[in-house]
Motif scaffolding. Sequence first.
Motif, PDB file in Angstrom:
ATOM      1  N   GLU B 123       2.921   2.373   6.394  1.00  0.00           N
ATOM      2  CA  GLU B 123       3.683   3.282   5.837  1.00  0.00           C
ATOM      3  C   GLU B 123       3.898   2.963   4.203  1.00  0.00           C
ATOM      4  O   GLU B 123       4.136   4.037   3.565  1.00  0.00           O
ATOM      5  CB  GLU B 123       4.960   3.190   6.683  1.00  0.00           C
ATOM      6  N   GLU B 124       4.016   1.998   3.925  1.00  0.00           N
ATOM      7  CA  GLU B 124       4.254   1.617   2.543  1.00  0.00           C
ATOM      8  C   GLU B 124       2.824   2.191   1.614  1.00  0.00           C
ATOM      9  O   GLU B 124       3.273   2.690   0.600  1.00  0.00           O
ATOM     10  CB  GLU B 124       4.412   0.114   2.250  1.00  0.00           C
ATOM     11  N   LYS B 125       1.839   1.879   2.259  1.00  0.00           N
ATOM     12  CA  LYS B 125       0.576   2.341   1.301  1.00  0.00           C
ATOM     13  C   LYS B 125       0.671   3.953   1.447  1.00  0.00           C
ATOM     14  O   LYS B 125       0.203   4.556   0.310  1.00  0.00           O
ATOM     15  CB  LYS B 125      -0.601   1.993   2.480  1.00  0.00           C
ATOM     16  N   LEU B 126       1.058   4.426   2.342  1.00  0.00           N
ATOM     17  CA  LEU B 126       1.206   5.888   2.718  1.00  0.00           C
ATOM     18  C   LEU B 126       1.879   6.499   1.436  1.00  0.00           C
ATOM     19  O   LEU B 126       1.707   7.578   0.658  1.00  0.00           O
ATOM     20  CB  LEU B 126       1.814   6.468   3.887  1.00  0.00           C
ATOM     21  N   GLN B 127       3.186   6.026   1.404  1.00  0.00           N
ATOM     22  CA  GLN B 127       4.114   6.129   0.067  1.00  0.00           C
ATOM     23  C   GLN B 127       3.506   6.154  -1.112  1.00  0.00           C
ATOM     24  O   GLN B 127       3.774   7.138  -2.010  1.00  0.00           O
ATOM     25  CB  GLN B 127       5.286   5.216   0.119  1.00  0.00           C
ATOM     26  N   VAL B 128       2.602   5.057  -1.420  1.00  0.00           N
ATOM     27  CA  VAL B 128       1.948   4.802  -2.689  1.00  0.00           C
ATOM     28  C   VAL B 128       0.885   6.183  -2.826  1.00  0.00           C
ATOM     29  O   VAL B 128       0.812   6.730  -3.744  1.00  0.00           O
ATOM     30  CB  VAL B 128       1.090   3.733  -2.604  1.00  0.00           C
ATOM     31  N   PHE B 129       0.292   6.563  -1.665  1.00  0.00           N
ATOM     32  CA  PHE B 129      -0.697   7.765  -1.819  1.00  0.00           C
ATOM     33  C   PHE B 129       0.017   8.878  -2.161  1.00  0.00           C
ATOM     34  O   PHE B 129      -0.302   9.953  -3.033  1.00  0.00           O
ATOM     35  CB  PHE B 129      -1.394   7.900  -0.679  1.00  0.00           C
ATOM     36  N   TYR B 130       1.392   9.007  -1.569  1.00  0.00           N
ATOM     37  CA  TYR B 130       2.118  10.274  -1.811  1.00  0.00           C
ATOM     38  C   TYR B 130       2.564  10.399  -3.447  1.00  0.00           C
ATOM     39  O   TYR B 130       2.426  11.329  -3.876  1.00  0.00           O
ATOM     40  CB  TYR B 130       3.426  10.396  -1.003  1.00  0.00           C
ATOM     41  N   GLN B 131       2.869   9.361  -3.856  1.00  0.00           N
ATOM     42  CA  GLN B 131       3.238   9.273  -5.591  1.00  0.00           C
ATOM     43  C   GLN B 131       2.103   9.277  -6.162  1.00  0.00           C
ATOM     44  O   GLN B 131       1.990  10.210  -7.149  1.00  0.00           O
ATOM     45  CB  GLN B 131       3.696   7.861  -5.562  1.00  0.00           C
ATOM     46  N   LEU B 132       0.823   8.677  -5.851  1.00  0.00           N
ATOM     47  CA  LEU B 132      -0.473   9.153  -6.832  1.00  0.00           C
ATOM     48  C   LEU B 132      -0.763  10.462  -6.567  1.00  0.00           C
ATOM     49  O   LEU B 132      -1.109  11.126  -7.484  1.00  0.00           O
ATOM     50  CB  LEU B 132      -1.361   8.352  -6.189  1.00  0.00           C
ATOM     51  N   GLN B 133      -0.555  11.228  -5.362  1.00  0.00           N
ATOM     52  CA  GLN B 133      -1.026  12.630  -5.440  1.00  0.00           C
ATOM     53  C   GLN B 133      -0.024  13.481  -6.221  1.00  0.00           C
ATOM     54  O   GLN B 133      -0.347  14.234  -6.877  1.00  0.00           O
ATOM     55  CB  GLN B 133      -0.796  13.017  -3.758  1.00  0.00           C
ATOM     56  N   HIS B 134       1.263  13.238  -6.082  1.00  0.00           N
ATOM     57  CA  HIS B 134       2.418  13.763  -6.974  1.00  0.00           C
ATOM     58  C   HIS B 134       2.068  13.632  -8.365  1.00  0.00           C
ATOM     59  O   HIS B 134       2.025  14.728  -9.172  1.00  0.00           O
ATOM     60  CB  HIS B 134       3.703  13.400  -6.523  1.00  0.00           C
ATOM     61  N   HIS B 135       1.588  12.447  -8.972  1.00  0.00           N
ATOM     62  CA  HIS B 135       1.218  12.291 -10.162  1.00  0.00           C
ATOM     63  C   HIS B 135      -0.082  13.077 -10.721  1.00  0.00           C
ATOM     64  O   HIS B 135      -0.059  13.792 -11.905  1.00  0.00           O
ATOM     65  CB  HIS B 135       1.025  10.833 -10.410  1.00  0.00           C
TER      66      HIS B 135
END
Lengths: 182, 182
Positions: B123-135
């Motif tokens: 779940e932590e990794k998924l959050q990183v992905f969401y942030q990267l996608q947003h960026h």
Amino acid sequence: MIKYILLGYLKYQPMTGYDLKQSLDHSVSHFWHAHHSQIYTTLRKLDNDGLVSSEIIPQQGSPDRRLYTITAAGQQEMESWINQPMTHISLLKEEYLVRLFFSAERNPQEVIAELILQIKLHEEKLQVFYQLQHHLENNARKEHPEFERDIHFWLFTLKMGLSFEEMYIQWLNNTLHEIQNM
Amino acid sequence: MIKYILLGYLKYQPMTGYDLKQSLDHSVSHFWHAHHSQIYTTLRKLDNDGLVSSEIIPQQGSPDRRLYTITAAGQQEMESWINQPMTHISLLKEEYLVRLFFSAERNPQEVIAELILQIKLHEEKLQVFYQLQHHLENNARKEHPEFERDIHFWLFTLKMGLSFEEMYIQWLNNTLHEIQNM
DNA sequence: ACCTCCATGTAAACTGTTACATGATTCA
DNA sequence: TGAATCATGTAACAGTTTACATGGAGGT
């Protein structure tokens, strides 16, 4: 890792390198594969380290079989590994994603052709998973009721392979459509 | 593989080993990671093979930077690789699945604890992905409109990482419930 | 005082792949 | 006649990880 896979299998019964290769190819190979050369050399190392013992079974017409049996030390090594919980996650190594990442300047028709081929290959793999699942849920369960609990765990990992392929195929199809509409 | 990742990055601009490590960590590392030691040694080999050239940029107070630039031969090597379509699929190597496969005899409470930890980590990794996608979808696109097409391809691979984590978490949760009800 | 970032590298160990090598049996 | 299966191994190479090694700058 292959060390623990071999020990894990040998906990069920004594096996030869050849047997192990066959078994792995039809089970764990979907999340951890190994060539026969690696299996044979690792078995030799486990033997030298006293984690397995081996006996030679003479054959006529073909090379002698070398049957490996897990030792008490090997059982302990396996249990110590499996009972030490994993506190990290595995990192993917997906060659196709590397290729796609750097594909912006490629000829779109070639990118699309490659995508379509990947879809085909992953769909074939998905079919193999369905068959394996069917086999485990029906034949294996009836023929080996003593492995009921183990089969549950094997099915968990198979379910993951299946979900992965389903997700991957969907992602490939989405990507294909987006590239076609770019 | 790391060879092509480095060449692929250097096609955008000259970079040092350190820069490359940073860039990889924030992009391809989700489907192909590398330690700095491998990056530095591979760059040296590419230099010896004439696929990149390097120049030393003196620094005061810290080690000189070695800036690598892709050569014509390097560009050709990269293009020849990427234009040769991939006709196989990558095989997973998932340590956690190996562990689960051999977990039937373990203490169920420990298996469950390990599952819960895996869920947390994914779940932590998924959050990183969401942030990267947003960026990527916002900042990067506006700041570098010249990379519009490339960003599309980077987003494809990011989407795959995201879908993988979502699928994996769902599978972990299902497995958790099934083990709890066994 | 300690941590993180910048910045580079080497060496050893380990892991994994590909190729070489042999040879009988069985099936189409 | 040729391919697949059984059955084992070694050698060379390629790829990857872990540990060792250094040291200034800037922030908390």
